[in-house]
Design an enzyme around this catalytic site. Structure first.
Site, short mmCIF file in Angstrom:
data_model
loop_
_atom_site.label_atom_id
_atom_site.label_comp_id
_atom_site.label_asym_id
_atom_site.label_seq_id
_atom_site.Cartn_x
_atom_site.Cartn_y
_atom_site.Cartn_z
N LYS A 51 0.80 -1.23 0.00
CA LYS A 51 0.00 0.00 0.00
C LYS A 51 0.83 1.28 0.00
O LYS A 51 0.36 2.32 -0.43
CB LYS A 51 -0.94 0.02 1.21
N ASP A 80 -10.58 3.67 1.38
CA ASP A 80 -10.93 3.28 2.76
C ASP A 80 -11.81 4.33 3.43
O ASP A 80 -12.74 3.99 4.16
CB ASP A 80 -9.66 3.05 3.60
#
Ligand code: ATR
Length: 273
Positions: free
Chosen positions: A65, A102
């Site tokens: 990520k 997210d």
């Protein structure tokens, strides 16, 4: 056929293929979504496959990520603030754009399961200041919600708040019982709740009756925090919805259809926990 992926290392426990595969089938899309194990040293080579047009895009999970920042051609400013990219899209000219969904997952989950949750003026109490907290703080700031941020290590919360800017009140986790009565929303972003752990010193009796309690931990689905909140008649939203909702923007970008998070999809994913 449009092909999408989730890359990680390891990757076999990812629920993303189930989520995206269900939407592909439901919408009759000529596409696929596969989990691909990519070791860190193979990330640049994988990105070349994406650039070359083998895929329309995909998701990125641990441990990539942060590393994908360096290999994206453009990165959404909010993903930079969050410090992680979890979704990639190949643009028609072959450039790779990275963003983070997210925070949208967090908002979508509460919007669906606790409509009106963001209507009040009271602050949100965020517990924890690690990687997961960053997306939650960005989400709350995007709705102009005041924030109280408590962390076991206060200095970490201080650093995070000054990095993000805006009005964030900082404290240590052991101040939770004095901060909690001010809040209308409590969000756990720590790993407390996994493996049978619980907030030992958090007295939920201090919360206002209208307080909404949510947890981003979803294994177990009902964490001790959520169970205690429910036992007191408080509203709760579990963390599984965030996982489901964070998948929506990527799917829409790759396949051109905005799917829905339905009770049926939720049940399918819940059955794998
Ligand atoms: P993630 O990326 O999942 O957020 P992380 O960056 O390691 O993981 O952050 C974990 C968070 O949970 C931190 O806020 C951590 O507090 P510290 O900054 O003090 O380490 C918090 N945390 C983890 N275990 C905890 C525990 N037993 N008690 C209190 N806080 C805990």
């Amino acid at each position: 056929m449009k092909k999408a992926f989730v890359i990680g290392h390891p990757i076999k426990h990812s629920r993303s293929p189930l989520i995206h595969g269900s939407w592909i089938a439901e919408h009759g899309i000529d596409g696929s979504y596969e989990a691909i194990d990519v070791a860190p040293e193979n990330l640049p080579a994988f990105m070349e496959r994406l650039r070359a047009g083998e895929f329309v895009g995909g998701n990125v999970t641990i441990p990539h990520k942060e590393a994908v920042f360096a290999v994206c051609d453009s990165v959404d400013p909010l993903a930079r603030t969050i410090g992680a990219v979890n979704t990639l899209v190949r643009l028609p000219d072959g450039r790779i754009h990275g963003f983070n969904t997210d925070y949208m997952g967090f908002l979508g989950n509460l919007d669906q399961n606790a409509p009106g949750w963001d209507g009040g003026a009271a602050p949100a109490l965020v517990l924890g200041a690690g990687g997961a907290a960053r997306a939650i703080l960005v989400a709350l700031q995007s709705r102009s919600i005041p924030i109280i941020l408590l962390n076991r290590t206060r200095a970490t919360a201080d650093r995070l708040a000054s990095e993000l800017g805006g009005d964030i009140i900082i404290g240590a986790l052991d101040e939770v019982n004095s901060a909690a009565p001010l809040a209308e929303l409590v969000v756990n972003t720590t790993s407390i709740g996994m493996h049978g752990t619980r907030f030992e010193d958090f007295d939920l009796d201090v919360l206002r009756p209208e307080t909404l309690v949510t947890d981003i931990v979803y294994v177990p689905l009902v964490t001790p925090l959520l169970a205690d909140a429910r036992a007191r008649g408080l509203r709760t939203v579990d963390g599984l919805g965030m996982l489901l909702h964070q998948a929506l923007p990527g799917f829409e970008a790759w396949f051109g259809v905005r799917p829905e998070v339905t009770p049926g999809l939720r049940a399918k994913v819940e059955a794998t926990l």
